[in-house]
Design an enzyme around this catalytic site. Structure first.
Site, short mmCIF file in Angstrom:
data_model
loop_
_atom_site.label_atom_id
_atom_site.label_comp_id
_atom_site.label_asym_id
_atom_site.label_seq_id
_atom_site.Cartn_x
_atom_site.Cartn_y
_atom_site.Cartn_z
N GLY A 8 28.25 -32.26 13.57
CA GLY A 8 26.57 -31.97 13.74
C GLY A 8 26.31 -31.51 14.89
N GLY A 102 27.46 -42.75 13.86
CA GLY A 102 26.17 -43.14 13.99
C GLY A 102 25.52 -42.58 12.91
N THR A 103 25.96 -41.91 11.76
CA THR A 103 25.32 -41.67 10.52
C THR A 103 24.78 -42.76 9.85
OG1 THR A 103 26.67 -39.59 10.53
CG2 THR A 103 25.69 -40.43 8.41
N HIS A 160 9.80 -43.47 11.60
CA HIS A 160 10.25 -42.29 12.23
C HIS A 160 9.63 -40.99 12.25
CE1 HIS A 160 13.48 -45.58 12.15
NE2 HIS A 160 14.33 -44.71 13.06
N LYS A 164 13.21 -37.10 9.11
CA LYS A 164 14.30 -38.16 8.71
C LYS A 164 14.35 -38.19 7.25
CE LYS A 164 15.77 -42.81 9.57
NZ LYS A 164 17.27 -42.43 9.97
N GLY A 170 18.48 -47.13 8.62
CA GLY A 170 19.52 -48.00 8.89
C GLY A 170 19.41 -49.10 9.93
N THR A 171 18.59 -49.04 11.05
CA THR A 171 18.28 -50.03 11.71
C THR A 171 17.52 -51.13 11.17
OG1 THR A 171 18.31 -48.36 13.64
CG2 THR A 171 17.23 -50.50 13.95
#
Length: 270
Positions: A8, A102-103, A160, A164, A170-171
């Site tokens: 990416g 981090g995906t 977000h 997105k 995810g957070t």
């Protein structure tokens, strides 16, 4: 010098990570990878990200195995999308390359497939929904609040940018998981509300996802009871906070032999 490959590479996070690696002692970008048939394939990634020439050409993921072998990458960083990330992680693990992932947006099956590949090939990986240092302090604080305010009603609000692709974030899902693990009662996660839902049950932890503008990432957990409300918020105002956390994860995982770690491990919060 730790040799790092970034997938990416022209994305928001990928390009930021590449820039910061070039400014960080002990780290070296040896491969920059993006989607198959990318029109800028072969161009210098430094020039594409505004750094000036650094001698690393943009490659594409359809030749990932060959690139990792040729570059001698020791750590691969992936901030892409769930399905391609699983394939990338499997390829890297097979070659003995450690991972910083981090995906977000994985299904349980995708997550299990990825973690199995990491474990079977005995490599090390950090997997996190959010690498910002502050958000991990936010997570740690949630542990205490869930333990002490377990009889309160709990709601999670996340917002977000309009681009997105997955919801909830995810957070937010990680926040809900932490709360559930620290409550001394039954709970279940629901997503938004619509129509005649009836009274709110004590077991509900409801996640609300908002999208708009260029918001990098806002998360608020709301604890309410009769007569008072406590809100815990974290707001990312720049992706650099996420990038800096990812750099720390690269440095952490580089010399690990095997195992699956998270940002609590990276930041010594366990």
């Amino acid at each position: 010098m730790v040799k790092v490959a970034v997938t990416g590479a022209l994305g928001r996070m990928g390009s930021g990570i590449i820039k910061t690696i070039t400014e960080t002692d002990g780290l070296d970008v040896v491969a920059a990878i993006d989607i198959p048939n990318h029109p800028k394939k072969g161009q210098d990634i430094g020039e594409l990200t505004g750094l000036g020439k650094i001698g690393v050409s943009l490659s594409t993921s359809d030749e990932l195995e060959a690139i990792l072998k040729e570059s001698g990458a020791e750590v691969l960083v992936d901030f892409t999308a769930a399905a391609p990330c699983v394939n990338t992680a499997k390829t890297a693990a097979k070659l003995g390359v450690n991972l910083v992932i981090g995906t977000t947006g994985f299904t349980p099956e995708q997550r299990a497939e990825m973690e199995n590949a990491i474990s079977e090939n005995k490599v090390a990986a950090t997997i996190s929904q959010n690498y910002a240092v502050g958000v991990n302090i936010f997570f740690k604080t949630l542990e205490l609040l869930a333990q002490k305010l377990g009889d309160y009603d709990i709601e999670i609000l996340e917002m977000h940018h309009k681009f997105k692709k997955d919801a909830p974030s995810g957070t937010a899902l990680r926040a809900a998981e932490i709360i559930q693990n620290n409550l001394n009662r039954d709970s279940n996660i629901i997503y938004g509300r619509e129509g005649i839902t009836g009274e709110r049950t004590k077991e509900e932890i409801c996640i609300h996802a908002l999208r708009g503008g260029d918001i990098v990432g806002d998360h608020t957990v709301i604890f309410t009871t009769d007569g008072e409300r406590l809100e815990l918020s974290h707001r990312v105002t720049s992706r650099q906070s996420l990038v800096s956390g990812a750099i720390r994860a690269i440095q952490f995982v580089a010399d690990k032999k095997e195992g699956i770690y998270n940002t609590f491990d990276v930041l010594d919060l366990n």
